[in-house]
Design a protein around this motif. Structure first.
Motif, PDB file in Angstrom:
ATOM      1  N   SER A  96      47.104  25.795  52.387  1.00 61.54           N
ATOM      2  CA  SER A  96      48.428  25.670  52.989  1.00 61.54           C
ATOM      3  C   SER A  96      49.160  24.434  52.474  1.00 61.54           C
ATOM      4  O   SER A  96      50.382  24.422  52.384  1.00 61.54           O
ATOM      5  CB  SER A  96      48.331  25.637  54.513  1.00 61.54           C
ATOM      6  N   GLN A  97      48.402  23.406  52.117  1.00 60.84           N
ATOM      7  CA  GLN A  97      49.006  22.201  51.549  1.00 60.84           C
ATOM      8  C   GLN A  97      49.661  22.545  50.209  1.00 60.84           C
ATOM      9  O   GLN A  97      50.771  22.105  49.924  1.00 60.84           O
ATOM     10  CB  GLN A  97      47.936  21.130  51.367  1.00 60.84           C
ATOM     11  N   GLN A  98      48.982  23.341  49.415  1.00 60.28           N
ATOM     12  CA  GLN A  98      49.530  23.743  48.126  1.00 60.28           C
ATOM     13  C   GLN A  98      50.772  24.620  48.313  1.00 60.28           C
ATOM     14  O   GLN A  98      51.768  24.457  47.616  1.00 60.28           O
ATOM     15  CB  GLN A  98      48.496  24.490  47.300  1.00 60.28           C
ATOM     16  N   VAL A  99      50.705  25.550  49.252  1.00 57.66           N
ATOM     17  CA  VAL A  99      51.854  26.422  49.514  1.00 57.66           C
ATOM     18  C   VAL A  99      53.054  25.587  49.942  1.00 57.66           C
ATOM     19  O   VAL A  99      54.165  25.781  49.454  1.00 57.66           O
ATOM     20  CB  VAL A  99      51.516  27.477  50.599  1.00 57.66           C
ATOM     21  N   THR A 100      52.835  24.639  50.828  1.00 58.16           N
ATOM     22  CA  THR A 100      53.919  23.793  51.314  1.00 58.16           C
ATOM     23  C   THR A 100      54.536  22.983  50.179  1.00 58.16           C
ATOM     24  O   THR A 100      55.747  22.828  50.104  1.00 58.16           O
ATOM     25  CB  THR A 100      53.412  22.852  52.423  1.00 58.16           C
ATOM     26  N   ALA A 101      53.701  22.490  49.292  1.00 60.20           N
ATOM     27  CA  ALA A 101      54.183  21.630  48.209  1.00 60.20           C
ATOM     28  C   ALA A 101      54.838  22.405  47.071  1.00 60.20           C
ATOM     29  O   ALA A 101      55.778  21.929  46.449  1.00 60.20           O
ATOM     30  CB  ALA A 101      53.028  20.799  47.665  1.00 60.20           C
ATOM     31  N   THR A 102      54.361  23.621  46.788  1.00 55.46           N
ATOM     32  CA  THR A 102      54.825  24.321  45.588  1.00 55.46           C
ATOM     33  C   THR A 102      55.592  25.603  45.857  1.00 55.46           C
ATOM     34  O   THR A 102      56.069  26.225  44.913  1.00 55.46           O
ATOM     35  CB  THR A 102      53.626  24.664  44.675  1.00 55.46           C
ATOM     36  N   SER A 103      55.715  26.006  47.089  1.00 56.55           N
ATOM     37  CA  SER A 103      56.371  27.268  47.405  1.00 56.55           C
ATOM     38  C   SER A 103      57.842  27.248  47.005  1.00 56.55           C
ATOM     39  O   SER A 103      58.540  26.253  47.172  1.00 56.55           O
ATOM     40  CB  SER A 103      56.269  27.556  48.902  1.00 56.55           C
ATOM     41  N   HIS A 104      58.295  28.374  46.503  1.00 54.91           N
ATOM     42  CA  HIS A 104      59.710  28.522  46.175  1.00 54.91           C
ATOM     43  C   HIS A 104      60.428  29.349  47.229  1.00 54.91           C
ATOM     44  O   HIS A 104      61.541  29.810  47.010  1.00 54.91           O
ATOM     45  CB  HIS A 104      59.868  29.199  44.806  1.00 54.91           C
ATOM     46  N   ALA A 105      59.761  29.559  48.362  1.00 47.41           N
ATOM     47  CA  ALA A 105      60.336  30.403  49.406  1.00 47.41           C
ATOM     48  C   ALA A 105      61.645  29.823  49.932  1.00 47.41           C
ATOM     49  O   ALA A 105      62.671  30.470  49.918  1.00 47.41           O
ATOM     50  CB  ALA A 105      59.342  30.584  50.540  1.00 47.41           C
ATOM     51  N   LEU A 106      61.626  28.609  50.381  1.00 48.97           N
ATOM     52  CA  LEU A 106      62.833  27.938  50.889  1.00 48.97           C
ATOM     53  C   LEU A 106      62.718  26.439  50.647  1.00 48.97           C
ATOM     54  O   LEU A 106      61.628  25.877  50.715  1.00 48.97           O
ATOM     55  CB  LEU A 106      62.989  28.142  52.398  1.00 48.97           C
ATOM     56  N   ASP A 107      63.840  25.805  50.403  1.00 49.10           N
ATOM     57  CA  ASP A 107      63.881  24.345  50.372  1.00 49.10           C
ATOM     58  C   ASP A 107      64.364  23.916  51.746  1.00 49.10           C
ATOM     59  O   ASP A 107      65.545  24.039  52.062  1.00 49.10           O
ATOM     60  CB  ASP A 107      64.834  23.844  49.289  1.00 49.10           C
TER      61      ASP A 107
END
Length: 94
Positions: free
Chosen positions: A8-19
């Protein structure tokens, strides 16, 4: 590159879902949280789903990742933000 301890840390840091706007999940007013998520979802050009689904997904992701560590009062506020988000998009509760 060092591997994150939690996926989840990686998803939070690298996700392009929303800024997301900084501190969105620390706001005290559920309506302000919903409005911030709405602004982020509407402004995003990288999201794959419609704005409502993207905003709701981010809110649910945050609640689920916090799990038992989320205080009851904070959970109530975030659950109320879900209702506010539905109201902003004219959706009915499930």
């Amino acid at each position: 590159m060092e591997k994150p301890k939690r996926w989840s840390q990686q998803v939070t840091a690298t996700s392009h879902a929303l800024d997301l706007e900084p501190g969105v999940f620390t706001l005290a007013d559920p309506r302000e949280i919903a409005l911030s998520l709405q602004r982020s979802a509407e402004a995003s050009r990288t999201r794959k789903a419609d704005p409502f689904r993207s905003a709701m997904s981010m809110l649910c992701f945050y609640i689920n990742r916090a799990g038992r560590m989320l205080p009851d009062e904070r959970r109530r506020c975030l659950e109320a933000a879900k209702a506010e988000l539905r109201a902003l998009y004219g959706r009915t509760p499930q």
